[in-house]
Scaffold this motif. Structure first.
Motif, mmCIF file in Angstrom:
data_model
loop_
_atom_site.group_PDB
_atom_site.id
_atom_site.type_symbol
_atom_site.label_atom_id
_atom_site.label_comp_id
_atom_site.label_asym_id
_atom_site.label_seq_id
_atom_site.Cartn_x
_atom_site.Cartn_y
_atom_site.Cartn_z
ATOM 1 N N ALA A 112 -57.774 82.810 -15.814
ATOM 2 C CA ALA A 112 -58.654 83.089 -13.806
ATOM 3 C C ALA A 112 -58.125 81.517 -13.337
ATOM 4 O O ALA A 112 -58.192 81.485 -12.151
ATOM 5 C CB ALA A 112 -59.733 82.203 -14.309
ATOM 6 N N THR A 113 -57.765 80.281 -14.375
ATOM 7 C CA THR A 113 -56.915 78.896 -13.416
ATOM 8 C C THR A 113 -55.832 79.590 -12.595
ATOM 9 O O THR A 113 -55.001 78.421 -11.791
ATOM 10 C CB THR A 113 -56.874 77.985 -14.367
ATOM 11 O OG1 THR A 113 -58.149 77.833 -14.994
ATOM 12 C CG2 THR A 113 -56.661 76.915 -13.753
ATOM 13 N N LEU A 114 -54.662 79.804 -13.432
ATOM 14 C CA LEU A 114 -53.412 80.412 -13.213
ATOM 15 C C LEU A 114 -53.326 81.284 -12.201
ATOM 16 O O LEU A 114 -52.365 82.176 -11.858
ATOM 17 C CB LEU A 114 -52.286 80.806 -14.674
ATOM 18 C CG LEU A 114 -52.158 78.887 -14.980
ATOM 19 C CD1 LEU A 114 -51.812 79.367 -16.632
ATOM 20 C CD2 LEU A 114 -51.488 78.011 -14.294
ATOM 21 N N ASN A 115 -54.564 82.327 -11.609
ATOM 22 C CA ASN A 115 -54.316 83.562 -11.430
ATOM 23 C C ASN A 115 -53.511 83.395 -9.926
ATOM 24 O O ASN A 115 -52.953 82.910 -9.052
ATOM 25 C CB ASN A 115 -55.837 83.586 -10.414
ATOM 26 C CG ASN A 115 -56.553 84.795 -9.770
ATOM 27 O OD1 ASN A 115 -55.565 86.060 -9.709
ATOM 28 N ND2 ASN A 115 -57.052 85.102 -8.846
ATOM 29 N N MET A 121 -66.077 86.246 -14.538
ATOM 30 C CA MET A 121 -67.017 85.458 -15.429
ATOM 31 C C MET A 121 -65.481 85.049 -17.015
ATOM 32 O O MET A 121 -65.174 86.181 -17.234
ATOM 33 C CB MET A 121 -67.956 86.152 -15.797
ATOM 34 C CG MET A 121 -68.226 86.607 -14.369
ATOM 35 S SD MET A 121 -69.064 84.695 -14.219
ATOM 36 C CE MET A 121 -70.874 84.543 -14.536
ATOM 37 N N CYS A 122 -65.738 83.876 -17.589
ATOM 38 C CA CYS A 122 -64.406 84.048 -18.372
ATOM 39 C C CYS A 122 -66.059 83.654 -20.054
ATOM 40 O O CYS A 122 -66.682 82.715 -19.626
ATOM 41 C CB CYS A 122 -63.542 82.854 -18.577
ATOM 42 S SG CYS A 122 -62.365 83.282 -17.508
ATOM 43 N N PRO A 123 -65.721 83.748 -20.837
ATOM 44 C CA PRO A 123 -67.332 83.449 -22.018
ATOM 45 C C PRO A 123 -66.617 82.049 -22.348
ATOM 46 O O PRO A 123 -65.505 81.857 -22.513
ATOM 47 C CB PRO A 123 -66.065 84.318 -23.326
ATOM 48 C CG PRO A 123 -64.877 84.749 -23.061
ATOM 49 C CD PRO A 123 -65.346 84.761 -21.478
ATOM 50 N N MET A 124 -68.304 81.709 -22.993
ATOM 51 C CA MET A 124 -67.794 79.865 -23.208
ATOM 52 C C MET A 124 -67.312 79.675 -24.146
ATOM 53 O O MET A 124 -67.846 79.657 -25.722
ATOM 54 C CB MET A 124 -69.175 79.638 -22.709
ATOM 55 C CG MET A 124 -70.042 79.445 -21.825
ATOM 56 S SD MET A 124 -69.103 78.896 -21.026
ATOM 57 C CE MET A 124 -69.858 76.794 -21.325
ATOM 58 N N LEU A 125 -66.772 80.940 -25.426
ATOM 59 C CA LEU A 125 -65.995 80.589 -26.287
ATOM 60 C C LEU A 125 -64.480 79.643 -26.483
ATOM 61 O O LEU A 125 -63.058 79.817 -25.739
ATOM 62 C CB LEU A 125 -64.955 82.026 -27.114
ATOM 63 C CG LEU A 125 -64.176 82.347 -28.018
ATOM 64 C CD1 LEU A 125 -64.694 82.323 -29.305
ATOM 65 C CD2 LEU A 125 -63.616 83.744 -28.439
ATOM 66 N N PHE A 158 -55.775 75.058 -22.503
ATOM 67 C CA PHE A 158 -57.349 76.011 -20.946
ATOM 68 C C PHE A 158 -57.955 76.173 -22.315
ATOM 69 O O PHE A 158 -57.551 76.127 -24.064
ATOM 70 C CB PHE A 158 -57.091 76.810 -20.797
ATOM 71 C CG PHE A 158 -55.509 77.043 -19.500
ATOM 72 C CD1 PHE A 158 -56.066 76.780 -18.533
ATOM 73 C CD2 PHE A 158 -54.419 76.707 -20.197
ATOM 74 C CE1 PHE A 158 -55.538 76.605 -17.172
ATOM 75 C CE2 PHE A 158 -53.802 76.607 -19.090
ATOM 76 C CZ PHE A 158 -54.052 76.550 -17.730
ATOM 77 N N SER A 159 -59.567 76.530 -22.423
ATOM 78 C CA SER A 159 -60.519 76.521 -23.295
ATOM 79 C C SER A 159 -59.685 78.142 -24.170
ATOM 80 O O SER A 159 -60.150 78.033 -24.796
ATOM 81 C CB SER A 159 -61.757 76.649 -22.769
ATOM 82 O OG SER A 159 -61.908 77.290 -21.947
ATOM 83 N N ASN A 160 -59.788 78.899 -23.609
ATOM 84 C CA ASN A 160 -59.274 80.115 -23.748
ATOM 85 C C ASN A 160 -58.778 80.942 -22.763
ATOM 86 O O ASN A 160 -58.574 80.292 -21.227
ATOM 87 C CB ASN A 160 -60.449 80.928 -24.057
ATOM 88 C CG ASN A 160 -61.438 80.597 -22.648
ATOM 89 O OD1 ASN A 160 -60.742 81.238 -21.836
ATOM 90 N ND2 ASN A 160 -62.959 80.893 -23.258
ATOM 91 N N SER A 161 -58.293 81.749 -23.490
ATOM 92 C CA SER A 161 -56.691 82.635 -22.505
ATOM 93 C C SER A 161 -57.471 83.505 -21.031
ATOM 94 O O SER A 161 -56.731 83.883 -20.437
ATOM 95 C CB SER A 161 -56.104 84.015 -23.225
ATOM 96 O OG SER A 161 -57.313 85.147 -23.740
ATOM 97 N N ALA A 212 -57.914 75.780 -8.495
ATOM 98 C CA ALA A 212 -58.732 76.107 -8.920
ATOM 99 C C ALA A 212 -59.668 77.244 -9.482
ATOM 100 O O ALA A 212 -59.126 78.851 -9.105
ATOM 101 C CB ALA A 212 -60.688 75.876 -7.729
ATOM 102 N N PRO A 213 -60.287 77.785 -10.416
ATOM 103 C CA PRO A 213 -60.820 78.953 -12.085
ATOM 104 C C PRO A 213 -60.808 79.380 -10.581
ATOM 105 O O PRO A 213 -61.672 79.372 -9.542
ATOM 106 C CB PRO A 213 -61.510 78.166 -12.330
ATOM 107 C CG PRO A 213 -61.471 77.614 -12.810
ATOM 108 C CD PRO A 213 -60.870 76.556 -11.941
ATOM 109 N N ASN A 214 -60.753 80.775 -9.886
ATOM 110 C CA ASN A 214 -61.943 82.041 -9.141
ATOM 111 C C ASN A 214 -62.914 82.081 -9.971
ATOM 112 O O ASN A 214 -63.384 82.703 -11.005
ATOM 113 C CB ASN A 214 -60.679 83.456 -9.836
ATOM 114 C CG ASN A 214 -61.117 84.608 -8.810
ATOM 115 O OD1 ASN A 214 -62.187 84.309 -8.472
ATOM 116 N ND2 ASN A 214 -60.181 85.620 -9.110
ATOM 117 N N PRO A 215 -63.870 82.021 -9.100
ATOM 118 C CA PRO A 215 -65.075 81.725 -9.253
ATOM 119 C C PRO A 215 -65.669 83.602 -9.246
ATOM 120 O O PRO A 215 -67.014 83.270 -10.371
ATOM 121 C CB PRO A 215 -65.625 81.421 -8.489
ATOM 122 C CG PRO A 215 -65.160 81.391 -6.669
ATOM 123 C CD PRO A 215 -63.484 81.690 -7.380
#
Length: 141
Positions: free
Chosen positions: A131-134, A96-100, A123-126, A90-93
């Motif tokens: 954050a997901t592969l943290n 914060m990642c941009p909505m790009l 993934f939607s972006n790097s 689960a992405p690290n809450p």
């Protein structure tokens, strides 16, 4: 007569096995052989994607390859029990990642524990990838 047929059959099988290499002693381990290539590419998984980074990993008696931490990566791969989606957390809450939308695709190709594997995830972006592969050592290259 029956004993003689069984003996001849057994001898025939042994000579065939010796000719084909089947009777050779094979080392055993908790996990079968693994030899993988991992990539991180810019794009959504098409053949024309730009490969940003790639590494190799072999997990047998020793962990080796071009991966910077082969032992940790092999341990993480073995923990998936062949289900590579388990690499995704689960992405690290707190991150914060941009909505790009600038897709990044990770792949794994090769043999994992003796079985052929071809896996990819986009993934939607790097930032979303990180954050997901943290903390996962497989894609820490």
């Amino acid at each position: 007569m029956r004993h003689r047929i069984i003996t001849l059959s057994a001898l025939s099988l042994l000579s065939l096995a010796g000719a084909t290499g089947i009777a050779e002693a094979q080392p055993t381990s908790a996990h079968g052989p693994s030899a993988m290539v991992f990539t991180i590419a810019q794009g959504s998984g098409a053949a024309t994607d730009t490969i940003l980074r790639a590494t190799t990993l072999t997990c047998a008696y020793t962990a080796e390859g071009t991966h910077p931490d082969p032992r940790a990566a092999c341990d993480s791969l073995n923990a998936t029990e062949g289900e590579l989606n388990r690499l995704l957390a689960a992405p690290n809450p707190a991150r914060m990642c941009p909505m790009l939308y600038d897709p990044v695709t990770v792949t794994a190709d090769g043999v994992l524990n003796g079985k052929r594997v071809a896996w990819k995830h986009t993934f939607s972006n790097s930032c979303a990838m990180s954050a997901t592969l943290n903390g996962n050592p497989v894609y820490a290259f």
